[in-house]
Structures are given as structure tokens and as C-alpha cells.
Scaffold this motif. Structure first.
Motif, PDB file in Angstrom:
ATOM      1  N   ARG A 145       0.828  -1.210   0.000  1.00 61.45           N
ATOM      2  CA  ARG A 145       0.000   0.000   0.000  1.00 61.45           C
ATOM      3  C   ARG A 145       0.860   1.257   0.000  1.00 61.45           C
ATOM      4  NH1 ARG A 145      -3.586  -3.200   3.212  1.00 61.45           N
ATOM      5  NH2 ARG A 145      -2.632  -2.527   5.178  1.00 61.45           N
ATOM      6  N   ARG A 146       2.139   1.108   0.327  1.00 58.55           N
ATOM      7  CA  ARG A 146       3.064   2.246   0.319  1.00 58.55           C
ATOM      8  C   ARG A 146       3.901   2.275  -0.969  1.00 58.55           C
ATOM      9  NH1 ARG A 146       6.593   1.990   5.404  1.00 58.55           N
ATOM     10  NH2 ARG A 146       6.947   4.201   4.897  1.00 58.55           N
ATOM     11  N   MET A 147       3.525   1.432  -1.908  1.00 53.39           N
ATOM     12  CA  MET A 147       4.192   1.373  -3.210  1.00 53.39           C
ATOM     13  C   MET A 147       3.206   1.723  -4.328  1.00 53.39           C
ATOM     14  SD  MET A 147       6.387  -2.150  -3.132  1.00 53.39           S
ATOM     15  CE  MET A 147       7.749  -2.424  -2.013  1.00 53.39           C
ATOM     16  N   GLY A 148       3.733   2.296  -5.401  1.00 50.40           N
ATOM     17  CA  GLY A 148       2.959   2.468  -6.614  1.00 50.40           C
ATOM     18  C   GLY A 148       3.612   1.663  -7.720  1.00 50.40           C
ATOM     19  N   MET A 149       2.798   1.227  -8.679  1.00 46.00           N
ATOM     20  CA  MET A 149       3.324   0.422  -9.781  1.00 46.00           C
ATOM     21  C   MET A 149       2.735   0.903 -11.095  1.00 46.00           C
ATOM     22  SD  MET A 149       5.223  -2.230 -10.630  1.00 46.00           S
ATOM     23  CE  MET A 149       5.513  -3.062 -12.202  1.00 46.00           C
ATOM     24  N   LEU A 150       3.607   1.237 -12.035  1.00 42.68           N
ATOM     25  CA  LEU A 150       3.167   1.521 -13.393  1.00 42.68           C
ATOM     26  C   LEU A 150       3.574   0.335 -14.260  1.00 42.68           C
ATOM     27  CD1 LEU A 150       3.172   4.854 -15.289  1.00 42.68           C
ATOM     28  CD2 LEU A 150       3.786   2.761 -16.461  1.00 42.68           C
ATOM     29  N   PHE A 151       2.565  -0.426 -14.705  1.00 42.27           N
ATOM     30  CA  PHE A 151       2.813  -1.618 -15.497  1.00 42.27           C
ATOM     31  C   PHE A 151       3.122  -1.256 -16.942  1.00 42.27           C
ATOM     32  CE2 PHE A 151      -0.027  -2.758 -12.035  1.00 42.27           C
ATOM     33  CZ  PHE A 151       0.576  -3.885 -11.518  1.00 42.27           C
ATOM     34  N   GLN A 152       3.775  -2.177 -17.626  1.00 42.11           N
ATOM     35  CA  GLN A 152       4.063  -1.969 -19.039  1.00 42.11           C
ATOM     36  C   GLN A 152       2.757  -1.768 -19.807  1.00 42.11           C
ATOM     37  OE1 GLN A 152       5.922  -5.232 -21.294  1.00 42.11           O
ATOM     38  NE2 GLN A 152       7.479  -3.775 -21.924  1.00 42.11           N
ATOM     39  N   PHE A 153       2.694  -0.720 -20.623  1.00 45.96           N
ATOM     40  CA  PHE A 153       1.515  -0.334 -21.400  1.00 45.96           C
ATOM     41  C   PHE A 153       0.343   0.118 -20.525  1.00 45.96           C
ATOM     42  CE2 PHE A 153       3.735  -3.460 -24.161  1.00 45.96           C
ATOM     43  CZ  PHE A 153       4.151  -2.568 -25.138  1.00 45.96           C
ATOM     44  N   GLY A 154       0.584   0.385 -19.229  1.00 44.20           N
ATOM     45  CA  GLY A 154      -0.423   1.017 -18.382  1.00 44.20           C
ATOM     46  C   GLY A 154      -1.326   0.073 -17.631  1.00 44.20           C
ATOM     47  N   ALA A 155      -1.866  -0.946 -18.314  1.00 45.42           N
ATOM     48  CA  ALA A 155      -2.755  -1.936 -17.681  1.00 45.42           C
ATOM     49  C   ALA A 155      -3.942  -1.273 -16.991  1.00 45.42           C
ATOM     50  CB  ALA A 155      -1.983  -2.823 -16.701  1.00 45.42           C
ATOM     51  N   LEU A 156      -4.587  -0.324 -17.673  1.00 43.64           N
ATOM     52  CA  LEU A 156      -5.788   0.298 -17.123  1.00 43.64           C
ATOM     53  C   LEU A 156      -6.968  -0.666 -17.212  1.00 43.64           C
ATOM     54  CD1 LEU A 156      -5.509   3.883 -18.667  1.00 43.64           C
ATOM     55  CD2 LEU A 156      -4.879   3.169 -16.344  1.00 43.64           C
ATOM     56  N   PHE A 157      -7.947  -0.472 -16.323  1.00 43.08           N
ATOM     57  CA  PHE A 157      -9.196  -1.221 -16.408  1.00 43.08           C
ATOM     58  C   PHE A 157     -10.018  -0.618 -17.548  1.00 43.08           C
ATOM     59  CE2 PHE A 157      -8.173  -1.375 -11.754  1.00 43.08           C
ATOM     60  CZ  PHE A 157      -7.804  -2.705 -11.730  1.00 43.08           C
TER      61      PHE A 157
END
Length: 283
Positions: A98-110
Motif C-alpha cells: 500500500r506504500r508502493m505504486g506500480m506503473l505496469f508496461q503499457f499502463g494496464a488500465l481497467f
């Protein structure tokens, strides 16, 4: 601490910065019988943006998964904020994430919810904030990435660069201490790439966070990061500040930075001489 202007130069780490936020010591990892990491040592101090570079399949994304606790090292120590990730139980691991953020490859938006709801998702999932406060926080994050006006759109209505910026707003929604980026520049046009790069730097500095970025984009990374680690065949083969990397005479660094086809990473996969295999062709 370095400001949002890249001209300010890299963050210089001194004794006053204390222990690193992320520390890997002699970390080894294998998928079954296939050894991927063979004794990795690296550290990320508070306020730093650190890049991990190397060829495809060298173990870069595996390093992110070890830091995030999705994988456990075969041996060695992975520490985040002074705690051994490999020894954490489920509840402690979730609390750390919960104290981390992650930006996945190509965004991985819903894809089936709006931009607003994508950014609101971690706030709704991990906090008990009232809807009015969540709404304000989401609009502030979208304002920071220049997309407040796109709040009602669906991901399918966005360009690739806009989608990546929404994913970045979602990654920092909880004001994390650590942000992990998996190929944040992949597939972006030059303008979008430059915008995302500057946002990574500025948001890191504004939040007082640390960032670990896996990337192949050498030239953009050298403009925004404080330190670079090069990985090859599961080991750190070179490291340094952007200025040190630019001036490096190391053959691997030179080949990677200049995108040369042949060098320490050979063009040809190991094979017998072709003359010994050709049966019907002779000079």
C-alpha cells in the motif's frame, strides 16, 4: 534533493541520507532450473530515480517483482524500508504494498471503467476516505498529469501517451514512498515519451518518493535518473551516474548506449562455423 529541472543534476548521495530505502544484497533467483539472477547488489536511496537497464530476458522485471514481494529470492536479502521482504507474512506484505505504486508496461488500465474510476480504484480499495475527498484527490492527481479534462473518458478513447499518464496518476494515487516502473516508455511517440519522462521525475520529487525504473530507453533515462544499473546474464555488469555512463569506456555500456549490433552482447547466437554445415555450396 534534486528539483524537477533535469539541469539541476543528479541527486548526490552522502552519509546524511542514511540507509537506502531499497537494498538488494547478493540476490539470486531461478525459475526452476533456469538461473535468472546470479548475485545482484543494488541500492536505491530516498529521493532517487534509479534505472535498471539491460537486454530482454536479463532479469530486470524479475528484480521489480522481488522488490514488490511477488517473488521470493532463492538466496540473498531484499530489503524495503529496512524490512526483509522475503520474511514478510501476507498482512505485512500487503501493508508494504500500500506504500508502493506500480506503473505496469503499457499502463494496464481497467478498460470498462472511466479514467476517474481507474485513478480512484486504489483509494477506494485501500482507504476509508469519504467519496468527496476521494473525488478531490483523483482530480488533483489527474491535474498533475494534465488530464483532468479526460476524467469521464474510457481508456479506449485515449491515445497511448494519455493512457500512460492516467496509469501514472493511478500509481501515485496513494502518495507512495516507492514507485516501480516496468518499461514506462514502451510504445510511446517522442512527445509522449518526453512528457512521461518529465512527469516521472517531477512526481518523484514532489512526493519525496524513490523510483525504480526498468527501461530500454537510454537517452530519455539519462535525462531524468540519478543512477543506472546495467544487468547482463543475471549480474550487474556496470553502474554509475548519467555523466559516468556517458563517459564510460566499458564495452557493454558503450554497446548498449550506442545501440551497436555486435560487442559483448554478440549478434550471432553460438553455433558451429557455417562452412562446416553447408553441404552443396562451395566457392
Amino acid at each position: 534533493m534534486r528539483g524537477s529541472n533535469p539541469a539541476a543534476g543528479p541527486l548526490v548521495i552522502t552519509a546524511e541520507h542514511g540507509a537506502p530505502l531499497v537494498s538488494l544484497r547478493d540476490v539470486r533467483f531461478a525459475y526452476g532450473e533456469r538461473s535468472v539472477l546470479r548475485g545482484i547488489d543494488l541500492s536505491v536511496h530516498r529521493g532517487q530515480v534509479v534505472a535498471i537497464m539491460g537486454g530482454s530476458g536479463c532479469g530486470k522485471t524479475t528484480l521489480l517483482r522481488l522488490i514488490g514481494g511477488q517473488l521470493k529470492a532463492s538466496s540473498g536479502v531484499v530489503e524495503v524500508d529496512g524490512r526483509d521482504v522475503g520474511k514478510m507474512g501476507r498482512s505485512d506484505l500487503y501493508a508494504m504494498r500500500r506504500r508502493m505504486g506500480m506503473l505496469f508496461q503499457f499502463g494496464a488500465l481497467f478498460t470498462d471503467i472511466s479514467v476517474f474510476d481507474n485513478v480512484a480504484f486504489p483509494l477506494r480499495e485501500h482507504t476509508n476516505l469519504p467519496p468527496s475527498m476521494i473525488s478531490d484527490l483523483v482530480l488533483m492527481k489527474l491535474q498533475a498529469v494534465g488530464l483532468r479534462g479526460a476524467a469521464s473518458l474510457r481508456p479506449g478513447e485515449l491515445s497511448g501517451g494519455m493512457a500512460r499518464r492516467v496509469a501514472l496518476a493511478r500509481a501515485v494515487a496513494l502518495d507512495p514512498m516507492l514507485i516501480l516502473y516496468d518499461e514506462p516508455f514502451a510504445g510511446l511517440d517522442p512527445i509522449s515519451l518526453g512528457i512521461v519522462g518529465q512527469l516521472i521525475r517531477r512526481l518523484n520529487d514532489a512526493l519525496g518518493a524513490s523510483s525504480v525504473m526498468v527501461t530500454h530507453d537510454v537517452h530519455e533515462s539519462l535525462e531524468i535518473v540519478d543512477y543506472i544499473y546495467f544487468v547482463s546474464e543475471g549480474r550487474i555488469v556496470a553502474q554509475g551516474t548519467p555523466d559516468e555512463i556517458r563517459a564510460s569506456s566499458d564495452p557493454f555500456v558503450h554497446q548498449f548506449v550506442n545501440a551497436e549490433a555486435d560487442g559483448p552482447v554478440p549478434f550471432h547466437y553460438p553455433a558451429p562455423p557455417i562452412d562446416s554445415l553447408l553441404q552443396g555450396v562451395r566457392p
